[in-house]
Design a protein around this motif. Structure first.
Motif, PDB file in Angstrom:
ATOM      1  N   ARG A 114       0.840  -1.196   0.000  1.00 52.67           N
ATOM      2  CA  ARG A 114       0.000   0.000   0.000  1.00 52.67           C
ATOM      3  C   ARG A 114       0.877   1.248   0.000  1.00 52.67           C
ATOM      4  O   ARG A 114       1.911   1.300   0.653  1.00 52.67           O
ATOM      5  CB  ARG A 114      -0.931   0.017   1.214  1.00 52.67           C
ATOM      6  CG  ARG A 114      -1.827  -1.208   1.300  1.00 52.67           C
ATOM      7  CD  ARG A 114      -2.693  -1.177   2.536  1.00 52.67           C
ATOM      8  NE  ARG A 114      -3.930  -0.430   2.302  1.00 52.67           N
ATOM      9  CZ  ARG A 114      -4.860  -0.237   3.237  1.00 52.67           C
ATOM     10  NH1 ARG A 114      -4.693  -0.730   4.450  1.00 52.67           N
ATOM     11  NH2 ARG A 114      -5.959   0.431   2.976  1.00 52.67           N
ATOM     12  N   GLU A 115       0.439   2.237  -0.758  1.00 50.46           N
ATOM     13  CA  GLU A 115       1.121   3.518  -0.795  1.00 50.46           C
ATOM     14  C   GLU A 115       0.097   4.629  -0.565  1.00 50.46           C
ATOM     15  O   GLU A 115      -1.089   4.473  -0.876  1.00 50.46           O
ATOM     16  CB  GLU A 115       1.818   3.745  -2.140  1.00 50.46           C
ATOM     17  CG  GLU A 115       3.060   2.899  -2.329  1.00 50.46           C
ATOM     18  CD  GLU A 115       3.855   3.296  -3.561  1.00 50.46           C
ATOM     19  OE1 GLU A 115       3.403   4.242  -4.269  1.00 50.46           O
ATOM     20  OE2 GLU A 115       4.913   2.699  -3.816  1.00 50.46           O
ATOM     21  N   ALA A 116       0.589   5.737  -0.015  1.00 46.83           N
ATOM     22  CA  ALA A 116      -0.274   6.897   0.215  1.00 46.83           C
ATOM     23  C   ALA A 116      -0.096   7.894  -0.921  1.00 46.83           C
ATOM     24  O   ALA A 116       1.010   8.102  -1.417  1.00 46.83           O
ATOM     25  CB  ALA A 116       0.061   7.550   1.552  1.00 46.83           C
ATOM     26  N   GLY A 117      -1.188   8.473  -1.347  1.00 52.42           N
ATOM     27  CA  GLY A 117      -1.111   9.461  -2.408  1.00 52.42           C
ATOM     28  C   GLY A 117      -2.478  10.006  -2.763  1.00 52.42           C
ATOM     29  O   GLY A 117      -3.479   9.730  -2.085  1.00 52.42           O
ATOM     30  N   GLU A 118      -2.513  10.794  -3.821  1.00 52.16           N
ATOM     31  CA  GLU A 118      -3.748  11.396  -4.288  1.00 52.16           C
ATOM     32  C   GLU A 118      -4.534  10.368  -5.094  1.00 52.16           C
ATOM     33  O   GLU A 118      -4.151   9.996  -6.203  1.00 52.16           O
ATOM     34  CB  GLU A 118      -3.428  12.615  -5.154  1.00 52.16           C
ATOM     35  CG  GLU A 118      -4.590  13.530  -5.374  1.00 52.16           C
ATOM     36  CD  GLU A 118      -4.945  14.320  -4.131  1.00 52.16           C
ATOM     37  OE1 GLU A 118      -6.150  14.522  -3.917  1.00 52.16           O
ATOM     38  OE2 GLU A 118      -4.031  14.718  -3.380  1.00 52.16           O
ATOM     39  N   LEU A 119      -5.629   9.890  -4.528  1.00 55.97           N
ATOM     40  CA  LEU A 119      -6.419   8.859  -5.205  1.00 55.97           C
ATOM     41  C   LEU A 119      -7.043   9.385  -6.483  1.00 55.97           C
ATOM     42  O   LEU A 119      -7.207   8.648  -7.455  1.00 55.97           O
ATOM     43  CB  LEU A 119      -7.514   8.342  -4.266  1.00 55.97           C
ATOM     44  CG  LEU A 119      -7.057   7.592  -3.006  1.00 55.97           C
ATOM     45  CD1 LEU A 119      -8.260   7.158  -2.189  1.00 55.97           C
ATOM     46  CD2 LEU A 119      -6.199   6.400  -3.360  1.00 55.97           C
ATOM     47  N   THR A 120      -7.412  10.655  -6.500  1.00 58.89           N
ATOM     48  CA  THR A 120      -8.057  11.214  -7.680  1.00 58.89           C
ATOM     49  C   THR A 120      -7.080  11.370  -8.843  1.00 58.89           C
ATOM     50  O   THR A 120      -7.505  11.660  -9.968  1.00 58.89           O
ATOM     51  CB  THR A 120      -8.688  12.574  -7.357  1.00 58.89           C
ATOM     52  OG1 THR A 120      -7.747  13.375  -6.623  1.00 58.89           O
ATOM     53  CG2 THR A 120      -9.925  12.389  -6.511  1.00 58.89           C
ATOM     54  N   ALA A 121      -5.786  11.189  -8.580  1.00 57.54           N
ATOM     55  CA  ALA A 121      -4.796  11.228  -9.662  1.00 57.54           C
ATOM     56  C   ALA A 121      -4.596   9.840 -10.269  1.00 57.54           C
ATOM     57  O   ALA A 121      -3.897   9.693 -11.274  1.00 57.54           O
ATOM     58  CB  ALA A 121      -3.462  11.766  -9.147  1.00 57.54           C
ATOM     59  N   GLN A 122      -5.195   8.828  -9.659  1.00 53.83           N
ATOM     60  CA  GLN A 122      -5.079   7.459 -10.148  1.00 53.83           C
ATOM     61  C   GLN A 122      -6.288   7.109 -11.021  1.00 53.83           C
ATOM     62  O   GLN A 122      -7.201   7.908 -11.195  1.00 53.83           O
ATOM     63  CB  GLN A 122      -4.991   6.487  -8.954  1.00 53.83           C
ATOM     64  CG  GLN A 122      -3.898   6.813  -7.954  1.00 53.83           C
ATOM     65  CD  GLN A 122      -2.511   6.798  -8.562  1.00 53.83           C
ATOM     66  OE1 GLN A 122      -2.229   6.016  -9.472  1.00 53.83           O
ATOM     67  NE2 GLN A 122      -1.640   7.672  -8.076  1.00 53.83           N
ATOM     68  N   ALA A 123      -6.271   5.894 -11.543  1.00 56.11           N
ATOM     69  CA  ALA A 123      -7.411   5.414 -12.321  1.00 56.11           C
ATOM     70  C   ALA A 123      -8.663   5.402 -11.448  1.00 56.11           C
ATOM     71  O   ALA A 123      -8.585   5.223 -10.227  1.00 56.11           O
ATOM     72  CB  ALA A 123      -7.131   4.022 -12.872  1.00 56.11           C
ATOM     73  N   ALA A 124      -9.809   5.592 -12.075  1.00 55.26           N
ATOM     74  CA  ALA A 124     -11.067   5.672 -11.321  1.00 55.26           C
ATOM     75  C   ALA A 124     -11.346   4.391 -10.549  1.00 55.26           C
ATOM     76  O   ALA A 124     -12.019   4.420  -9.514  1.00 55.26           O
ATOM     77  CB  ALA A 124     -12.219   5.994 -12.259  1.00 55.26           C
ATOM     78  N   ASP A 125     -10.829   3.234 -11.030  1.00 55.55           N
ATOM     79  CA  ASP A 125     -11.090   1.960 -10.365  1.00 55.55           C
ATOM     80  C   ASP A 125      -9.883   1.450  -9.587  1.00 55.55           C
ATOM     81  O   ASP A 125      -9.713   0.249  -9.397  1.00 55.55           O
ATOM     82  CB  ASP A 125     -11.542   0.907 -11.378  1.00 55.55           C
ATOM     83  CG  ASP A 125     -10.500   0.653 -12.466  1.00 55.55           C
ATOM     84  OD1 ASP A 125      -9.567   1.477 -12.611  1.00 55.55           O
ATOM     85  OD2 ASP A 125     -10.601  -0.374 -13.165  1.00 55.55           O
ATOM     86  N   VAL A 126      -9.024   2.373  -9.116  1.00 50.86           N
ATOM     87  CA  VAL A 126      -7.859   1.971  -8.342  1.00 50.86           C
ATOM     88  C   VAL A 126      -8.315   1.209  -7.092  1.00 50.86           C
ATOM     89  O   VAL A 126      -9.344   1.516  -6.488  1.00 50.86           O
ATOM     90  CB  VAL A 126      -7.020   3.216  -7.959  1.00 50.86           C
ATOM     91  CG1 VAL A 126      -7.768   4.127  -7.002  1.00 50.86           C
ATOM     92  CG2 VAL A 126      -5.674   2.799  -7.371  1.00 50.86           C
ATOM     93  N   LEU A 127      -7.555   0.183  -6.714  1.00 49.27           N
ATOM     94  CA  LEU A 127      -7.901  -0.649  -5.559  1.00 49.27           C
ATOM     95  C   LEU A 127      -7.279  -0.065  -4.293  1.00 49.27           C
ATOM     96  O   LEU A 127      -6.156   0.439  -4.315  1.00 49.27           O
ATOM     97  CB  LEU A 127      -7.414  -2.080  -5.777  1.00 49.27           C
ATOM     98  CG  LEU A 127      -7.974  -2.779  -7.022  1.00 49.27           C
ATOM     99  CD1 LEU A 127      -7.405  -4.185  -7.150  1.00 49.27           C
ATOM    100  CD2 LEU A 127      -9.498  -2.827  -6.982  1.00 49.27           C
TER     101      LEU A 127
END
Length: 230
Positions: free
Chosen positions: A127-140
């Protein structure tokens, strides 16, 4: 004899007063957008930050006493979004306000190279911390969403894991009738709805309720979408 400047001043005083055009105050409009996005984003995993853009004060809209924010069809409270605001009384009108919903939290990445068809185990992910909205919409975001499932494609180490990378059985299917369960402190409410998107267990899913309202929650096996309220 009156001076010309005095004559002009008297003429201006005699002119009929022009009516001042009423305009919608931007403050309640932006407050309604913020309230709506706060409600829509409460079930998102992570720390949510909402930024509402400007609403033109020189709008020419009739002042409204009953505002209602909404998202256009297919949109969700995620990243940059245009939020609709409609006036219900006294005079109907609709306007749109730019906004941004940013979510910072934990997401899954591949701990090392993953081959297509490989069954993922706990050692294959981290697991990594970061901006989820910068990832794919279906990021796990949860290990349980990946462990025990086969990779559909080969992945390099350190690659953010998305549902589209894995063979995940859907918990809800687009167009399927679902049960929406909203839970809060000391209460639980169930509503019927229709899934607007397919989602695996633990993934975000959009649902249209019987009253037409679109909500977003977490898909669970058995055709259930959970919404957690404060």
């Amino acid at each position: 004899m009156l001076r010309p400047a005095l004559l002009v001043a008297l003429a201006l005083l005699l002119l009929p007063a022009l009516p001042v055009q009423a305009r919608q105050d931007p403050v309640p409009v932006r407050a309604e957008v913020n309230r709506f996005l706060d409600l829509q984003s409460r079930s998102l995993p992570g720390e949510v930050r909402i930024q509402v853009g400007e609403f033109n004060g020189d709008n020419g809209l009739v002042p409204c006493v009953q505002l209602e924010a909404f998202l256009p069809a297919g949109a969700r409270a995620w990243g940059r979004v245009s939020v609709g605001v409609r006036c219900l009384a006294p005079t109907p009108w609709t306007a749109y306000v730019p906004a941004e919903v940013r979510v910072r939290g934990l997401y899954l990445v591949s701990a090392g190279p993953i081959a297509a068809g490989q069954i993922l185990g706990p050692a294959d992910i981290r697991r990594e911390a970061g901006e989820l909205t910068a990832q794919a919409a279906d990021v796990l975001t949860e290990p349980s969403q990946a462990v025990g499932h086969a990779a559909r494609v080969s992945l390099a180490g350190g690659r953010p894991l998305a549902a589209s990378h894995l063979r995940l059985p859907p918990a809800v299917l687009q167009g399927q009738p679902v049960k929406v369960v909203s839970r809060g402190a000391g209460f639980q409410v169930a509503n019927d709805g229709v899934a607007l998107s397919s989602a695996a267990d633990g993934q975000a899913a959009q649902v249209r309720l019987a009253n037409g309202q679109v909500v977003r929650g977490t898909a669970r096996n058995g055709g259930i979408v959970e919404i957690t309220l404060p």
